[in-house]
Design an enzyme around this catalytic site. Structure first.
Site, short mmCIF file in Angstrom:
data_model
loop_
_atom_site.label_atom_id
_atom_site.label_comp_id
_atom_site.label_asym_id
_atom_site.label_seq_id
_atom_site.Cartn_x
_atom_site.Cartn_y
_atom_site.Cartn_z
N GLY A 14 0.71 -1.17 -0.13
CA GLY A 14 0.16 0.15 -0.08
C GLY A 14 0.84 1.30 0.07
O GLY A 14 1.99 1.27 0.05
N GLY A 16 0.91 5.17 1.75
CA GLY A 16 0.43 6.30 2.73
C GLY A 16 0.45 7.48 2.30
O GLY A 16 1.39 7.65 1.23
N SER A 17 0.29 8.34 3.11
CA SER A 17 0.48 10.07 2.58
C SER A 17 1.99 10.11 2.60
O SER A 17 2.41 11.13 1.75
CB SER A 17 -0.18 10.96 3.58
OG SER A 17 -1.66 10.59 3.84
N GLY A 19 4.43 7.81 2.83
CA GLY A 19 5.55 6.59 2.56
C GLY A 19 4.61 5.50 2.03
O GLY A 19 3.68 5.22 1.97
N LYS A 20 5.59 4.58 1.63
CA LYS A 20 5.01 3.19 1.37
C LYS A 20 4.70 2.28 2.42
O LYS A 20 5.32 2.46 3.63
CB LYS A 20 6.00 2.34 0.39
CG LYS A 20 5.82 2.99 -0.95
CD LYS A 20 7.06 2.24 -1.88
CE LYS A 20 7.23 3.21 -3.36
NZ LYS A 20 8.26 2.49 -4.24
N VAL A 21 3.92 1.28 2.19
CA VAL A 21 3.57 0.31 3.37
C VAL A 21 3.92 -1.15 2.82
O VAL A 21 3.54 -1.34 1.93
CB VAL A 21 2.02 0.38 3.89
CG1 VAL A 21 1.83 -0.62 4.93
CG2 VAL A 21 1.30 1.83 4.05
N LYS A 36 5.06 0.68 7.71
CA LYS A 36 4.88 2.02 7.07
C LYS A 36 6.18 2.77 7.37
O LYS A 36 6.54 2.90 8.44
CB LYS A 36 3.73 2.83 7.48
CG LYS A 36 3.43 4.18 6.62
CD LYS A 36 2.54 5.15 7.44
CE LYS A 36 1.12 4.63 7.40
NZ LYS A 36 0.25 5.82 7.94
N ASP A 125 -11.22 11.71 8.71
CA ASP A 125 -11.08 11.31 7.46
C ASP A 125 -11.65 9.89 7.30
O ASP A 125 -10.94 9.02 6.50
CB ASP A 125 -9.46 11.12 6.99
CG ASP A 125 -9.27 11.19 5.53
OD1 ASP A 125 -10.05 11.30 4.77
OD2 ASP A 125 -8.21 10.51 5.39
#
Length: 254
Positions: A14, A16-17, A19-21, A36, A125
């Site tokens: 995935g 995130g805002s 960085g990568k997960v 993350k 959110d």
């Protein structure tokens, strides 16, 4: 494959805002986790998210296990939900869920949100992309990047979240209390699960905003009278007229 602490780091699962997960595996137990990785330059932005998320321990909120800091990065280790986002589940299905199917997830989300609000934490959110499904298809609330600690009746004014799920008072840049905006977003989530599409949607952001601030949406004919009543009460334009989280939990549809 690289490592951090006692975790082996695998494939990207995935984004995130900040960085990568990645999928991680604990070297001793074999337990899978989500890792993350965030650049340290974003530390001020994620500090509050980590601080708030650490306080929340609930079966329908993704568990934050630990934070590992290196010279260049912050690694947030949290619960892995193998069935992915509820948004993807709805998209892959290609049509809406029945009320019988959707009510289980909705009750879990209401329970999680009620717990957050009892801790004076508002999410800000809520959307299908921020709800993950574990290996038993239980709903888990995640991503507390816009969350705030807001004591009773404290007024907020930051415009944040995703447009399609945003409450009218947020779009109009009015001061607002967090719980009511979460209730609105929860109403949008329930509508979308049952209708297979968003209540307020248009290719133009301006038109979408106009629809939201006017409360311009249609209740599909296949909705039961009970769920129609609940959604209508959640999507009230005036925040003070919206049902509370306790009233939702006690609503006849549930």
């Amino acid at each position: 494959m690289t490592s951090i602490g006692l975790y082996s780091i695998g494939e990207t699962i995935g984004k995130g805002s900040y960085g990568k997960v990645k999928l991680g595996t604990h070297k001793l137990t074999g337990k899978q986790v989500a890792i993350k990785e965030i650049s340290k330059e974003h530390a001020p932005m994620v500090a509050r998210e980590i601080h708030l998320h650490r306080q929340l321990k609930h079966p329908n909120i993704v568990m934050l296990y630990e934070v590992i800091i290196t010279e260049s990065s912050i690694h947030v280790i949290s619960e892995y939900c193998p069935h992915g986002e509820l948004f993807d589940a709805l998209t892959e299905r290609g049509y809406c869920y029945s009320e019988r199917d959707a009510v289980r997830w909705f009750v879990q989300l209401v329970d999680a949100l009620k717990y957050c609000h009892s801790q004076d934490i508002v999410h800000r959110d809520l959307k299908l992309e921020n709800i993950l499904l574990d290996d038993n298809d239980n709903a888990k609330l995640c991503d507390f990047g816009f969350a705030r600690h807001a004591e009773s009746r404290q007024m907020l004014q930051t415009f944040c979240g995703s447009l399609a799920y945003s409450a009218p008072e947020v779009i109009l840049r009015q001061k607002y209390t967090g719980p009511e905006t979460d209730i609105w977003s929860l109403g949008v989530i329930l509508y979308t699960l049952l209708a297979g599409g968003l209540p307020f949607d248009d290719d133009s952001e301006v038109v979408t905003q106009r629809k939201i601030v006017k409360g311009d949406y249609d209740i599909p004919s296949h909705f039961s009278p009970e769920v129609s009543d609940l959604i209508t009460r959640m999507l009230k334009l005036n925040p003070s007229e919206r049902v509370t989280i306790d009233q939702i939990a006690g609503h006849p549809w549930i």
